[in-house]
Design an enzyme around this catalytic site. Structure first.
Site, PDB file in Angstrom:
ATOM      1  N   ASN A  11      -9.482  15.314  -8.719  1.00 44.33           N
ATOM      2  CA  ASN A  11      -9.827  13.903  -8.956  1.00 44.33           C
ATOM      3  C   ASN A  11     -11.316  13.586  -8.786  1.00 44.33           C
ATOM      4  OD1 ASN A  11      -7.128  12.818  -9.533  1.00 44.33           O
ATOM      5  ND2 ASN A  11      -6.708  13.407  -7.415  1.00 44.33           N
ATOM      6  N   ARG A  18     -13.567   6.468 -10.851  1.00 44.16           N
ATOM      7  CA  ARG A  18     -12.468   6.550  -9.883  1.00 44.16           C
ATOM      8  C   ARG A  18     -12.738   5.601  -8.705  1.00 44.16           C
ATOM      9  NH1 ARG A  18     -11.008  11.418  -5.653  1.00 44.16           N
ATOM     10  NH2 ARG A  18      -9.099  10.441  -4.895  1.00 44.16           N
ATOM     11  N   TYR A  23     -15.524   5.185  -3.912  1.00 48.04           N
ATOM     12  CA  TYR A  23     -16.267   6.437  -4.144  1.00 48.04           C
ATOM     13  C   TYR A  23     -17.634   6.230  -4.799  1.00 48.04           C
ATOM     14  CZ  TYR A  23     -11.748   8.437  -2.980  1.00 48.04           C
ATOM     15  OH  TYR A  23     -10.587   8.768  -2.324  1.00 48.04           O
ATOM     16  N   ASN A  73     -16.452  19.583  -1.481  1.00 46.30           N
ATOM     17  CA  ASN A  73     -15.621  18.386  -1.295  1.00 46.30           C
ATOM     18  C   ASN A  73     -14.240  18.756  -1.823  1.00 46.30           C
ATOM     19  OD1 ASN A  73     -14.204  16.013  -1.264  1.00 46.30           O
ATOM     20  ND2 ASN A  73     -15.890  14.765  -2.074  1.00 46.30           N
TER      21      ASN A  73
END
Ligand code: DQA
Length: 143
Positions: A11, A18, A23, A73
């Site tokens: 994602n 997103r 984010y 990440n």
């Protein structure tokens, strides 16, 4: 050895679109460029891999043992990405875990990372700046 591995999990390829209130609006391409700017200080380049499937991330770790270090990440794989955890356990160089959001200020299922005990450092909650700071940490600490 002159590349840094930048690994992003599920994602994260749609960053910018997103949940931007969580984010931010920077895209993954923006982040890859920013990391590239930071590591240029050491003459390093970025090998950027994003994938939504854990196996592909495992393979990327296995194929990049010759990098100087990594920024990871893992997205939601922080929660139960055991095969990614095992892949990183065999990664021979320092690596930094980054989360754009402050995972501890969010739902309780985000409060533990199975990867974190293996990381050289962890940066959370600073948005895309966290990747720059992780890159600076590698620039400053890698032999
Ligand atoms: C994230 C936090 C994770 O909990 C989430 O599943 C993500 C993004 C972050 O960068 O804040 O995908 O890793």
């Amino acid at each position: 050895m002159s590349d840094v591995l930048l690994l992003n999990g599920p994602n994260l390829g749609i960053l910018g679109r997103r949940e931007p209130e969580i984010y931010g609006t920077d895209t993954l391409a923006d982040i890859e460029r920013a990391v590239g700017e930071e590591v240029a200080a050491r003459g390093w380049r970025v090998v950027a891999v994003q994938h939504d499937c854990e196996g592909a991330l495992v393979r990327a770790v296995q194929e990049n043992y010759d990098t100087v270090g990594a920024i990871v990440n893992p997205g939601a794989l922080m929660i139960a990405g055991w095969s990614l955890r095992d892949a990183l356990a065999n990664y021979p160089r320092p690596w930094m875990e980054v989360h754009l959001s402050n995972v501890w200020a969010r739902e309780s299922f985000r409060h533990d990372s199975v990867l974190a005990p293996l990381a050289s450092g962890i940066i959370v909650g600073l948005g895309s700046l966290g990747y720059r700071l992780a890159a600076r940490a590698l620039v400053a600490t890698v032999d």
